[in-house]
Design an enzyme around this catalytic site. Sequence first.
Site, PDB file in Angstrom:
ATOM      1  N   HIS A  26     -10.285   6.202   2.912  1.00  0.00           N
ATOM      2  CA  HIS A  26     -11.304   5.514   2.111  1.00  0.00           C
ATOM      3  C   HIS A  26     -10.888   4.049   1.909  1.00  0.00           C
ATOM      4  CE1 HIS A  26     -14.725   5.958  -0.785  1.00  0.00           C
ATOM      5  NE2 HIS A  26     -14.218   4.811  -1.214  1.00  0.00           N
TER       6      HIS A  26
ATOM      7  N   PHE B 171       7.611  -1.296  17.321  1.00  0.00           N
ATOM      8  CA  PHE B 171       8.618  -0.710  16.447  1.00  0.00           C
ATOM      9  C   PHE B 171       9.769  -1.700  16.278  1.00  0.00           C
ATOM     10  CE2 PHE B 171       6.447   2.993  18.142  1.00  0.00           C
ATOM     11  CZ  PHE B 171       6.337   3.819  17.024  1.00  0.00           C
TER      12      PHE B 171
ATOM     13  N   HIS C 152      -9.593   1.085   0.411  1.00  0.00           N
ATOM     14  CA  HIS C 152      -8.972   0.854  -0.892  1.00  0.00           C
ATOM     15  C   HIS C 152      -7.698   0.034  -0.739  1.00  0.00           C
ATOM     16  CE1 HIS C 152      -6.300   4.095   0.466  1.00  0.00           C
ATOM     17  NE2 HIS C 152      -5.476   3.778  -0.531  1.00  0.00           N
TER      18      HIS C 152
END
Length: 347
Positions: free
Chosen positions: A164, A311, A166
């Site tokens: 979601h 990485f 946020h």
Amino acid sequence: MATDNFFSDHPHRRFDPLRDQWVLVSPHRNKRPWQGKVDISENQPKPSFDDNCYLCPGNDRAHGNSNPEYEGVYIFPNDFSALLPDTPAPEKGSPLFRAEQARGEARVMCFSPDHSKTIAEFSIAEIVPIVEAWCDQLEELGARYKYVQIFETKGTILGSSNPHPHGQIWASDHWPQEVVVEDRTQAAWHSTHGRSMLLQLAEEESGGKRVIFENDHWLSIVPFWADWPFETLLLPKFPVSRMPDLTAAQRASLAEAIHGLVVRYDNLFECSFPYLMGWHGAPHDLKNDDYWQLHAHYYPPLLRSASVQKFKAGYEALAEAQRDMTAEQAAQKLRDAGGVHYRGNAA
């Protein structure tokens, strides 16, 4: 100053004066074959509402809490806060094992009730309330705490626990380590050069080859010393140390600048581009903040495609930061990714 051909053809080091570190750049390695880890990109459409999402309107969260049927930005105390307002101080011991009390609070900020979108798919008008909420939170929490960190972790590849749209807001009674470093470097630069490091950076980069997006008040760049492949700095072109000090016009212009950057991120590999984003401003208990300049860091992990991640291992973990693609090459790729969002639903 070295020529563009030197930078694009030969290994060299670049110095980051903000974080006080060197970065090894190895552009000749761009052609090396990749047989490393390949991730599945997050590119599947999501529903606008998910019954199982603890951030969607009306849904239940942890500890018996539930969300209201919110329609815009919604902010609530983190149910699993990393900081608490009342914590005891540890006992003093050996100087080898130092510890100190850490007080604070953490909040979650839902950018929208629409589960299906990220900020890159918002209109500029939908980003303005996010900027306004950031300013309000900084002003409120900054009255009680020394530092307030606003950040967004986008993408499961970076550890986001919920898709979601946020972000988070953590307020603390101490200065976080990254802020301690940036305070020291900006103060030293101002003492030596008589002006703000990042304001000078914005002036010297404006209109240049490392700029991704620029309007009257803001510009986003791949910094000369970028560590991550498509790392960016979002900078004001005017002196300001804290976000609540922005005028209404500067806040609206910031929404446009955010939109102009994150749409390019998504368009680059035609995926929901993951990144870590965080705002740095002057600590709230700092009286003389003339040397501070507000700015945002974006740290995306993608390297060559939507499925290949960078990485930090080997030399980078044990010696110093290293990148293959130059900042100038990365900026060109992001500039070329402008326009309407690749899904066609961003205004």
